[in-house]
Design a protein around this motif. Structure first.
Motif, short mmCIF file in Angstrom:
data_model
loop_
_atom_site.label_atom_id
_atom_site.label_comp_id
_atom_site.label_asym_id
_atom_site.label_seq_id
_atom_site.Cartn_x
_atom_site.Cartn_y
_atom_site.Cartn_z
N ASN A 137 1.17 14.47 4.15
CA ASN A 137 1.52 13.32 4.98
C ASN A 137 0.89 13.52 6.34
O ASN A 137 1.33 14.37 7.11
CB ASN A 137 3.04 13.19 5.14
N LYS A 142 5.25 4.23 -1.96
CA LYS A 142 5.75 4.66 -3.26
C LYS A 142 6.29 6.09 -3.17
O LYS A 142 7.35 6.40 -3.73
CB LYS A 142 4.62 4.58 -4.30
N LEU A 143 5.57 6.96 -2.47
CA LEU A 143 6.01 8.35 -2.31
C LEU A 143 7.31 8.41 -1.53
O LEU A 143 8.24 9.15 -1.90
CB LEU A 143 4.93 9.15 -1.60
N ALA A 154 10.20 7.31 -3.68
CA ALA A 154 10.49 8.31 -4.71
C ALA A 154 11.22 9.51 -4.12
O ALA A 154 12.19 10.01 -4.71
CB ALA A 154 9.19 8.75 -5.38
N GLU A 155 10.78 9.97 -2.95
CA GLU A 155 11.40 11.16 -2.37
C GLU A 155 12.83 10.90 -1.90
O GLU A 155 13.67 11.79 -1.95
CB GLU A 155 10.54 11.69 -1.23
N GLY A 160 7.89 10.74 -11.07
CA GLY A 160 6.44 10.72 -10.91
C GLY A 160 5.88 11.61 -9.83
O GLY A 160 4.77 11.35 -9.36
N ILE A 161 6.60 12.68 -9.44
CA ILE A 161 6.11 13.49 -8.33
C ILE A 161 4.78 14.18 -8.67
O ILE A 161 3.96 14.42 -7.78
CB ILE A 161 7.17 14.54 -7.91
N GLU A 190 2.33 12.90 -10.26
CA GLU A 190 1.25 11.93 -10.06
C GLU A 190 1.09 11.57 -8.58
O GLU A 190 0.01 11.22 -8.13
CB GLU A 190 1.51 10.65 -10.86
N LEU A 191 2.18 11.68 -7.82
CA LEU A 191 2.15 11.34 -6.41
C LEU A 191 1.61 12.47 -5.55
O LEU A 191 1.23 12.27 -4.40
CB LEU A 191 3.55 10.94 -5.92
N HIS A 233 0.45 3.91 -1.43
CA HIS A 233 0.77 5.24 -1.95
C HIS A 233 1.88 5.88 -1.13
O HIS A 233 2.82 6.48 -1.68
CB HIS A 233 -0.47 6.13 -1.94
N ILE A 244 1.80 17.86 -1.35
CA ILE A 244 1.93 16.53 -0.75
C ILE A 244 1.42 16.60 0.68
O ILE A 244 1.84 17.46 1.45
CB ILE A 244 3.40 16.06 -0.77
#
Length: 344
Positions: free
Chosen positions: A245, A203-204, A207-208, A221-222, A224-225, A200, A243
């Protein structure tokens, strides 16, 4: 770009010009890794930072150009109003969505370094206000990279180093004047093995990095992430996803703007202040219009209707004064000033 290559990424904000000069002055002349620098600068002014740093640095210092190949032993500086990113073996200079209300963004550069270089990335946070760079530095550490933070007591503005220390355990904590030689030594060290990655997070992160370059967070897909929140983006008023982290809490809207919780609070409060002044302007315009209409009716001999307009104008003027007092009392809040100890 191979994951075992090395790079150095440096972020600074308030007080950063002098601090950056101290850092680059200590870099070895034979450094063979690329150095990328983001300093928060106004979007409307030309940047002479490469010229300033070149006077102290033994290496070439240039404004990065979109698409050029990354060259070791070169210091790449972000241009005003453009993110500085790393895409494979090339430099990317993009006008993607702002992060923490900045473009260029330190977090955006750091994430791209973590994504491309993995454990070969060396992230450096210097003097600055608020907390840009903390999330990106966490990503560098999560992918096995090296974390270097300026000692808060050595920083002209200590908020950025203090924020980084709150969420990231540094590999090196030292004054700016000692960083150049350290970075030269780190560039020669073997790159450690990459730690296991959570799918995950991978993938994040990917994407970022793309969002910083291209925007289009919704299509990437933000939603969903992250976790959908009731908050809206101060920049575009789009829905914000939450989000997490590690312990760092961030938000990103479906168009791509990103915020730490502190930067979001500052943005929301600034919007509230702007809206108060808009209400005042609208009420004062209404008062002027009502008085104008009342005067016209009075001149036409219709005193009864004229007085109704004058009465309503006085009521709105009183409301306007109340909003004016609220606007003058309005505070600019962020995690930065709320975390300060009250003055005696």
């Amino acid at each position: 770009m191979k994951k075992h290559d090395r790079c150095i990424v440096i972020g600074a904000s308030a007080g950063g010009v002098e601090t950056l000069r101290e850092v680059v002055a200590g870099l070895p002349a034979d450094l063979r890794v690329p150095v990328f620098v983001v300093l928060h600068i106004p979007p409307y002014a030309a940047s002479i930072l490469p010229k300033i740093l070149a006077k102290a640095c033994p290496l070439p210092v240039i404004h990065a150009k979109d698409g050029e190949r990354v060259s070791g032993g070169t210091v790449y500086v972000a241009s005003p109003d453009h993110h500085l990113l790393i895409e494979g073996g090339r430099v990317a200079v993009k006008r993607g969505p702002k992060e923490n209300r900045f473009r260029p963004s330190i977090d955006a550069l750091f994430r791209s370094a973590a994504h491309v270089y993995g454990p070969g990335a060396v992230g450096v946070v210097l003097s600055g206000a608020l907390d840009d760079g903390t999330s990106g530095l966490w990503s560098i550490q999560r992918t096995g990279g090296t974390v270097v933070i300026q000692q808060p007591g050595d920083a002209r503005f200590d908020s950025m180093p203090r924020s980084a220390l709150e969420y990231v355990v540094p590999d090196h904590l030292l004054p700016a004047a000692e960083m150049g030689p350290l970075l030269g030594r780190l560039a020669l060290e073997p790159v450690p093995a990459a730690p296991p990655m959570d799918p995950h997070f991978e993938k994040l992160l990917a994407a970022e990095v793309k969002i910083a370059a291209e925007g289009g967070a919704f299509q990437k897909g933000i939603m969903e992430l992250g976790t959908l929140t009731p908050f809206t983006c101060p920049e575009c008023h789009g829905a914000l996803a939450r989000i997490l982290n590690g312990l760092t809490l961030r938000f990103r809207c479906h168009t791509g703007h990103a915020y730490t919780d502190s930067a979001l609070l500052e943005g929301v409060m600034e919007c509230a202040g702007e809206m108060l002044w808009q209400v005042i302007r609208t009420l004062e315009e209404s008062v002027m219009l009502l008085n104008n209409m009342g005067t016209h009716l009075r001149e036409a001999g219709d005193m009864g209707r004229a007085e109704a307009f004058f009465t309503k104008a006085r009521i709105l003027e009183k409301r306007s004064r109340a909003f004016h007092d609220a606007a003058l009392d309005h505070e600019s809040l962020s995690g930065d000033n709320l975390g300060q100890k009250p003055e005696n």
